[in-house]
Design an enzyme around this catalytic site. Structure first.
Site, PDB file in Angstrom:
ATOM      1  N   LYS A 168       0.878  -1.170   0.000  1.00 49.76           N
ATOM      2  CA  LYS A 168       0.000   0.000   0.000  1.00 49.76           C
ATOM      3  C   LYS A 168       0.916   1.221   0.000  1.00 49.76           C
ATOM      4  O   LYS A 168       1.647   1.458   0.965  1.00 49.76           O
ATOM      5  CB  LYS A 168      -0.910   0.023   1.219  1.00 49.76           C
ATOM      6  CG  LYS A 168      -1.863   1.224   1.186  1.00 49.76           C
ATOM      7  CD  LYS A 168      -2.579   1.452   2.489  1.00 49.76           C
ATOM      8  CE  LYS A 168      -3.381   2.749   2.399  1.00 49.76           C
ATOM      9  NZ  LYS A 168      -3.899   3.183   3.713  1.00 49.76           N
ATOM     10  N   GLY A 211      -8.451   9.274   9.521  1.00 51.03           N
ATOM     11  CA  GLY A 211      -8.810   9.385  10.931  1.00 51.03           C
ATOM     12  C   GLY A 211      -9.732  10.523  11.281  1.00 51.03           C
ATOM     13  O   GLY A 211     -10.010  10.756  12.462  1.00 51.03           O
ATOM     14  N   ALA A 231      -9.971   5.624   4.097  1.00 46.59           N
ATOM     15  CA  ALA A 231      -9.856   6.797   4.982  1.00 46.59           C
ATOM     16  C   ALA A 231     -11.136   7.604   5.086  1.00 46.59           C
ATOM     17  O   ALA A 231     -11.800   7.884   4.097  1.00 46.59           O
ATOM     18  CB  ALA A 231      -8.717   7.725   4.557  1.00 46.59           C
ATOM     19  N   GLY A 232     -11.450   7.973   6.323  1.00 54.18           N
ATOM     20  CA  GLY A 232     -12.558   8.881   6.594  1.00 54.18           C
ATOM     21  C   GLY A 232     -13.868   8.216   6.957  1.00 54.18           C
ATOM     22  O   GLY A 232     -14.733   8.837   7.571  1.00 54.18           O
ATOM     23  N   ASN A 267      -9.698   1.547   9.409  1.00 58.89           N
ATOM     24  CA  ASN A 267      -8.878   1.315  10.595  1.00 58.89           C
ATOM     25  C   ASN A 267      -9.382   2.117  11.788  1.00 58.89           C
ATOM     26  O   ASN A 267      -9.902   1.569  12.764  1.00 58.89           O
ATOM     27  CB  ASN A 267      -7.422   1.622  10.297  1.00 58.89           C
ATOM     28  CG  ASN A 267      -6.485   1.321  11.465  1.00 58.89           C
ATOM     29  OD1 ASN A 267      -5.311   1.619  11.422  1.00 58.89           O
ATOM     30  ND2 ASN A 267      -6.974   0.701  12.525  1.00 58.89           N
ATOM     31  N   SER A 268      -9.263   3.447  11.728  1.00 53.36           N
ATOM     32  CA  SER A 268      -9.555   4.280  12.899  1.00 53.36           C
ATOM     33  C   SER A 268     -10.972   4.087  13.418  1.00 53.36           C
ATOM     34  O   SER A 268     -11.193   4.043  14.635  1.00 53.36           O
ATOM     35  CB  SER A 268      -9.339   5.760  12.551  1.00 53.36           C
ATOM     36  OG  SER A 268      -7.999   6.007  12.212  1.00 53.36           O
TER      37      SER A 268
END
Length: 286
Positions: A121, A182, A208-209, A230-231
Site C-alpha cells: 500500500k 482518521g 480513509a474517513g 482502521n480508525s
C-alpha cells in the site's frame, strides 16, 4: 444458496454468494480490509480482525521495524496463514523513502511466511496536518515500484485523472480517500469517487474517513470494490462490535449494488395494487 424467504438456521450474511475480490490475480472472499494501528492492545486488535472477517490486513512497515509504541510484537501477533499482509509505507514523505520502505515490507512479508507477497500500500504523505497524499510523489514512487515487480495499491486523493494514470502505469488498485485519515468525516468526495469507479479498470478501494457502518455501506452501494477501515474500528467504544458491523455493512452494500436500487421518482407509487380492494369489490356487487 439458502432461500432468503425461508432462511436456513445456519444462514449468515457472509454465506451469500458474492463474487470474490481479485487483486493482482489473488482472490479474497472479504471486501473489507482493516488496519493494525491505534488499538488499545494487541488482544483488542486480534479480536477485531477476527470479528470483521477480513482477509487483508495492512501493516505500517516503518513502525513495526522501529517497534514504535503500539507496534511492539505486532507482526507476530497475527496469524499470517489466515490473512494476507498488506505492508504500507505510512510515515514516508517522499517517493524515495516510500520505495525503500516498500522493499523492507516485501522482505518482512517473506520472513513471516508469505514468500510470494509483493503487495504494497503506497503512501507518500508530506503534509503533517491533513495527511493528504502527494500526487506527484505517489506517481513517481508507483512507477518505480511497478518496475520492480510490486503489486502497488496507491492511496490517493479522489482525483479521477491521477487514478487513471496510476492504472495505466500498472497499479493493481486505486485507493481514493473518502475524507482525511482518521477524521471520521465520512464520504466527502462522492462525486469524484463515482467518476473513478465508473472509469476504473482495476478495483477501487475507498480508504480513509469512513466512520460508521452506514457510510461503509454507502461506499459499497456506489460500486466501490472494497474498503479499508482502521480508525473507525480501533477507536470505537467497542472495537470488536464495530469491526463486525463494518464487515456486515460491506457485505450489505455490495449486495445492494449488485441488486440495483429502484428508480427515483418525483411522485408516490403505492406498494400494494389498487385492484381487488374492498371498495372495488363492494362497487362490483351493487
Amino acid at each position: 444458496m439458502a432461500s432468503l424467504t425461508k432462511p436456513s438456521p445456519h444462514f449468515t450474511p457472509s454465506s451469500l454468494e458474492i463474487e470474490p475480490l481479485t487483486i493482482a490475480g489473488r482472490t479474497f472472499h472479504s471486501r473489507l480490509m482493516t488496519g493494525t494501528g491505534k488499538y488499545s492492545s494487541l488482544e483488542q486488535m486480534q479480536q477485531s480482525i477476527a470479528a470483521s472477517e477480513c482477509q487483508i490486513v495492512t501493516v505500517a512497515v516503518r513502525r513495526v521495524q522501529t517497534q514504535a509504541p503500539g507496534h511492539e510484537g505486532l507482526a507476530e501477533a497475527i496469524d499470517w496463514t489466515k490473512v494476507w499482509m498488506l505492508p504500507n509505507t505510512a510515515g514516508c514523505k517522499t517517493a524515495s523513502e516510500a520505495v525503500r520502505v516498500a522493499r523492507l515490507g516485501r522482505e518482512m512479508a517473506k520472513l513471516l511466511g508469505q514468500e510470494d507477497n509483493n503487495f504494497v500500500k503506497l503512501e507518500v504523505i508530506p503534509d503533517p496536518k491533513y495527511l493528504l497524499p502527494d500526487p506527484i510523489g505517489t506517481l513517481e514512487a508507483a512507477e518505480q515500484l511497478v518496475r520492480e515487480g510490486f503489486a502497488v495499491l496507491p492511496y490517493i486523493n479522489a482525483d479521477p485523472l491521477l487514478a487513471k494514470r496510476l492504472e495505466e502505469i500498472g497499479c493493481v488498485t486505486v485507493m481514493p480517500l473518502g475524507s482525511p485519515i482518521g477524521s471520521g468525516q465520512g464520504l466527502q468526495n462522492t462525486a469524484n469517487i463515482q467518476i473513478i469507479i465508473a472509469e476504473s479498470g482495476v478495483p477501487v478501494v475507498v480508504d480513509a474517513g469512513i466512520a460508521t457502518p452506514s457510510e461503509a455501506a454507502a461506499a459499497m452501494e456506489m460500486g466501490a470494490d472494497a474498503l479499508l477501515i482502521n480508525s473507525a474500528i480501533a477507536l470505537a467504544q467497542n472495537p470488536t462490535n464495530m469491526a463486525k458491523a463494518m464487515g456486515l455493512a460491506t457485505v450489505a452494500g455490495r449486495l445492494a449494488h449488485l441488486a440495483g436500487r429502484i428508480p427515483v421518482k418525483t411522485y408516490a407509487s403505492a406498494s400494494s395494487p389498487l385492484t381487488g380492494t374492498i371498495t372495488q369489490l363492494e362497487d362490483s356487487q351493487k
